[in-house]
Write a protein that holds these residues in place. Structure first.
Motif, PDB file in Angstrom:
ATOM      1  N   GLN A  53       0.799  -1.129   0.141  1.00 50.05           N
ATOM      2  CA  GLN A  53      -0.029  -0.002   0.111  1.00 50.05           C
ATOM      3  C   GLN A  53       0.910   1.309  -0.056  1.00 50.05           C
ATOM      4  O   GLN A  53       0.524   2.332  -0.123  1.00 50.05           O
ATOM      5  CB  GLN A  53      -1.073  -0.076   1.138  1.00 50.05           C
ATOM      6  N   THR A  54       2.199   1.037   0.334  1.00 54.28           N
ATOM      7  CA  THR A  54       2.892   2.298   0.296  1.00 54.28           C
ATOM      8  C   THR A  54       3.909   2.334  -0.629  1.00 54.28           C
ATOM      9  O   THR A  54       4.857   3.158  -0.392  1.00 54.28           O
ATOM     10  CB  THR A  54       3.572   2.350   1.899  1.00 54.28           C
ATOM     11  N   MET A  55       3.900   1.666  -1.707  1.00 54.76           N
ATOM     12  CA  MET A  55       4.831   1.631  -2.861  1.00 54.76           C
ATOM     13  C   MET A  55       4.256   2.043  -3.958  1.00 54.76           C
ATOM     14  O   MET A  55       3.079   1.641  -4.273  1.00 54.76           O
ATOM     15  CB  MET A  55       5.575   0.553  -2.747  1.00 54.76           C
ATOM     16  N   LYS A  56       5.014   2.618  -4.907  1.00 54.83           N
ATOM     17  CA  LYS A  56       4.574   2.930  -6.249  1.00 54.83           C
ATOM     18  C   LYS A  56       5.664   2.564  -7.400  1.00 54.83           C
ATOM     19  O   LYS A  56       6.620   2.292  -6.967  1.00 54.83           O
ATOM     20  CB  LYS A  56       4.081   4.398  -6.677  1.00 54.83           C
ATOM     21  N   SER A  57       5.204   2.446  -8.709  1.00 55.28           N
ATOM     22  CA  SER A  57       6.243   2.229  -9.648  1.00 55.28           C
ATOM     23  C   SER A  57       7.204   3.181  -9.634  1.00 55.28           C
ATOM     24  O   SER A  57       7.041   4.216  -9.307  1.00 55.28           O
ATOM     25  CB  SER A  57       5.498   2.246 -11.026  1.00 55.28           C
TER      26      SER A  57
END
Length: 161
Positions: A53-57
């Motif tokens: 939930q706390t990461m993106k590309s």
């Protein structure tokens, strides 16, 4: 020594007043350092849902939550050291060392992590080791050297057991 109420991130705060408020979803981290500390704490709990939930590309690209959970559950987490933290507009950087033991080998993950602020929330987007060096493995630490966990004991009497 940590008590049950101490936060694993090493902040010297109670879990509920530190990373617990973010991991529970009651609040969002207001700085990249808070997010990085809470992500470390989530790994100590094998709470991969929070990690996702706390990461993106690009960090999220190819992330395998099943493997990450297995790895986190098998890992003995020793301590977190935050070396530096900075924010510039919507980009944050945190350099840290995470000390852990896996399969009787103590390792230090030294990473410079990048975070982006999107719609009022910080996200982990990428990380790299300084100077592209691999993880520092503790089999280079002499048995009579001080333990890297900071306990003050010799390595052979602490994490080297």
């Amino acid at each position: 020594m940590l008590t049950m109420s101490d936060c694993p991130c090493g902040s010297a705060k109670k879990y509920s007043e530190c990373c617990g408020r973010f991991i529970s979803g009651h609040q969002h981290a207001s700085t990249p350092e808070e997010l990085m500390r809470s992500r470390y704490t989530a790994y100590t709990q094998a709470n991969i849902y929070y990690i996702v939930q706390t990461m993106k590309s690009p960090a999220a690209d190819g992330f395998d939550p099943v493997s990450a959970k297995e790895w986190a559950e098998q890992t003995q987490w020793i301590k977190l050291e935050v070396l530096r933290s900075s924010i510039s507009d919507m980009l944050g950087v945190v350099e840290f060392k995470a000390h852990f033991s896996l399969s009787d080998k103590t390792t230090i993950l030294h990473e410079i992590s990048e975070f982006h602020l999107e719609e009022g929330r910080w996200y982990y987007i990428d990380g790299h080791t300084p100077e592209n060096k691999p993880y520092v493995n503790s089999d280079r630490i002499g048995r009579n050297n001080p333990c890297p966990c900071g306990s003050g004991k010799k390595f052979k009497k602490c994490c080297g057991k």
